[in-house]
Scaffold this active site. Structure first.
Site, PDB file in Angstrom:
ATOM      1  N   GLY A  54      53.397   5.685  60.247  1.00  0.00           N
ATOM      2  CA  GLY A  54      53.476   7.003  60.866  1.00  0.00           C
ATOM      3  C   GLY A  54      54.805   7.641  60.458  1.00  0.00           C
ATOM      4  N   ALA A  55      54.735   8.900  60.012  1.00  0.00           N
ATOM      5  CA  ALA A  55      55.884   9.505  59.335  1.00  0.00           C
ATOM      6  C   ALA A  55      57.198   9.469  60.132  1.00  0.00           C
ATOM      7  CB  ALA A  55      55.521  10.929  58.917  1.00  0.00           C
ATOM      8  N   ARG A  87      57.689   3.336  50.977  1.00  0.00           N
ATOM      9  CA  ARG A  87      56.436   4.114  50.969  1.00  0.00           C
ATOM     10  C   ARG A  87      56.750   5.509  50.419  1.00  0.00           C
ATOM     11  NH1 ARG A  87      52.535   3.970  55.986  1.00  0.00           N
ATOM     12  NH2 ARG A  87      51.015   4.484  54.374  1.00  0.00           N
ATOM     13  N   GLN A 185      43.470   3.205  61.660  1.00  0.00           N
ATOM     14  CA  GLN A 185      44.509   3.598  62.626  1.00  0.00           C
ATOM     15  C   GLN A 185      43.902   4.276  63.863  1.00  0.00           C
ATOM     16  OE1 GLN A 185      44.681   4.110  59.324  1.00  0.00           O
ATOM     17  NE2 GLN A 185      46.772   4.098  58.562  1.00  0.00           N
ATOM     18  N   ASP A 226      52.235  14.028  57.097  1.00  0.00           N
ATOM     19  CA  ASP A 226      53.250  13.176  56.451  1.00  0.00           C
ATOM     20  C   ASP A 226      54.207  13.983  55.598  1.00  0.00           C
ATOM     21  OD1 ASP A 226      50.759  11.390  56.978  1.00  0.00           O
ATOM     22  OD2 ASP A 226      52.501  10.064  56.836  1.00  0.00           O
TER      23      ASP A 226
HETATM   24  O1  MRU Z   1      49.467   5.315  56.584  1.00  0.00           O
HETATM   25  P1  MRU Z   1      50.030   5.723  57.915  1.00  0.00           P
HETATM   26  O2  MRU Z   1      49.406   5.027  59.063  1.00  0.00           O
HETATM   27  O3  MRU Z   1      51.550   5.663  57.927  1.00  0.00           O
HETATM   28  O4  MRU Z   1      49.643   7.259  58.013  1.00  0.00           O
HETATM   29  C1  MRU Z   1      50.040   7.995  59.136  1.00  0.00           C
HETATM   30  C2  MRU Z   1      49.479   9.355  59.202  1.00  0.00           C
HETATM   31  O5  MRU Z   1      48.820   9.814  58.295  1.00  0.00           O
HETATM   32  C3  MRU Z   1      49.825  10.171  60.404  1.00  0.00           C
HETATM   33  O6  MRU Z   1      48.796  11.041  60.728  1.00  0.00           O
HETATM   34  C4  MRU Z   1      51.085  10.982  60.096  1.00  0.00           C
HETATM   35  O7  MRU Z   1      52.124  10.120  59.681  1.00  0.00           O
HETATM   36  C5  MRU Z   1      51.555  11.751  61.248  1.00  0.00           C
HETATM   37  S1  MRU Z   1      52.308  10.694  62.414  1.00  0.00           S
HETATM   38  C6  MRU Z   1      53.075  11.526  63.619  1.00  0.00           C
END
Ligand code: MRU
Length: 335
Positions: A54-55, A87, A185, A226
């Protein structure tokens, strides 16, 4: 461990006795276990291996990774490089590393800055939640994708922060969580967060989204991001673009909740956003159970880009950017 009784105490990240502790998101919802990081390299590995994801949460973790390295008197350039390589898509990671570098160059203690990033993230999510909640009608049935919740941030969440704030404002909302293939997720994390909070939630597979919209069962869609480009194009979890196209077809408002730290004004549009490609195992099976034929070719992009023209509004901690384009994004973000 009783998951329900522990839920209130759950923190995505915490600083304990000079270590960074991360809830192991790979093991949710089955058990609540924390992974301890003592170095930037361990923190980078935790980000790469999806212990934390998550970003905004990735950005916070990276900041603490630098603080760990600074406390140990390690090589900060190596630490920055390892964390930056963990990442590629979420710009919050690079934003946090840059902020740590500038703070330390200005003589500020690394840990103090990392803790500030953490505290600010929660405050930002609450501010975003307040703006976003005003867009949500009483009784709204809200679809979301992936996990943009407390687990994806320091707390409260971005998209799920809007949902939490709407509930706290007394709105009788319900949530449809897309399972979010291939990493799940939505099924594993968003459904868990909503169940813990007693917010009514229905889990569906991703390919049911169009049917639900066609049946008039979705009033609004709220997701996170992201990386948002200068013109408002937004990268989010794979499948988000499909939802935006469907939402336009069915005239359903499509909102993206993203803090200022998720905007990348250095890139003019979404075509410049690097899209992470992940391992074939995530598509050919799950949890050690393989269902696809050996030898099959696999493509596994983790994110897609939703063009700004499909986004009804971007929800930020500075306010709402309606019908985003370069000028409107610059008005709110560009200072
Ligand atoms: O691959 P992830 O689980 O890190 O991807 C996360 C997402 O795509 C979320 O929707 C995004 O980071 C927003 S989180 C506040």
């Amino acid at each position: 461990m009783n998951v329900s009784s522990e839920a209130a105490a759950v923190q995505t990240l915490r600083w304990v006795d000079g270590r960074l502790e991360l809830i192991d998101q790979r093991r949710l919802p089955h058990e609540i276990v924390y992974v301890s990081c003592r170095t930037a390299a361990e923190t980078a590995a935790a980000i790469r291996d999806m212990v934390v994801r998550g970003a905004p949460a990735i950005g916070c973790a990276a900041a603490f990774g630098i603080a760990l390295e600074a406390a140990a008197g390690g090589n900060l350039n190596t630490a920055h490089a390892a964390l930056a390589a963990s990442r590629p898509t979420a710009v919050n990671l690079f934003w946090a590393l840059q902020r740590m570098r500038e703070a330390m160059d200005a003589g500020h203690p690394a840990l103090q800055e990392a803790l500030a990033i953490y505290d600010e993230d929660i405050a930002i999510n609450r501010a975003m939640g307040g703006f976003g909640a005003a867009l949500i009608a009483d009784g709204a049935r809200i679809m979301t994708h992936c996990n943009a919740g407390a687990l994806a941030t320091a707390g409260h969440g971005t998209a799920l922060g809007v949902i939490r704030s709407a509930r706290d404002a007394g709105k009788r909302i319900s949530v449809v969580a897309n399972e979010t293939r291939p990493y799940l997720q939505g099924a594993r994390l968003t459904a868990w967060e909503m169940v813990q909070e007693k917010i009514p939630v229905t889990l569906v597979t991703d390919n049911m989204a169009g049917h639900l919209m066609q049946q008039g069962k979705i009033d609004v869609i709220v997701v996170g991001a992201d990386r948002v480009a200068a013109n408002g194009d937004a990268a989010n979890k794979i499948g988000t673009y499909t939802l935006a196209v469907l939402a336009a077809r069915h005239k359903i408002p499509f909102y993206i909740a993203a803090p200022v730290s998720t905007f990348d004004l250095a890139i003019p549009d979404g075509s410049h956003i690097p899209i992470e490609e992940r391992h074939a195992d995530e598509v050919t099976g799950h949890g050690g159970n393989r269902w696809a034929a050996h030898g099959v070719e696999v493509f596994n992009p983790a994110f897609d880009v939703t063009p700004a023209e499909l986004i009804t509004a971007l929800i930020t901690e500075r306010g709402i950017i309606n019908a985003p384009d370069t000028a409107r994004v610059a008005q709110i973000i560009g200072y």
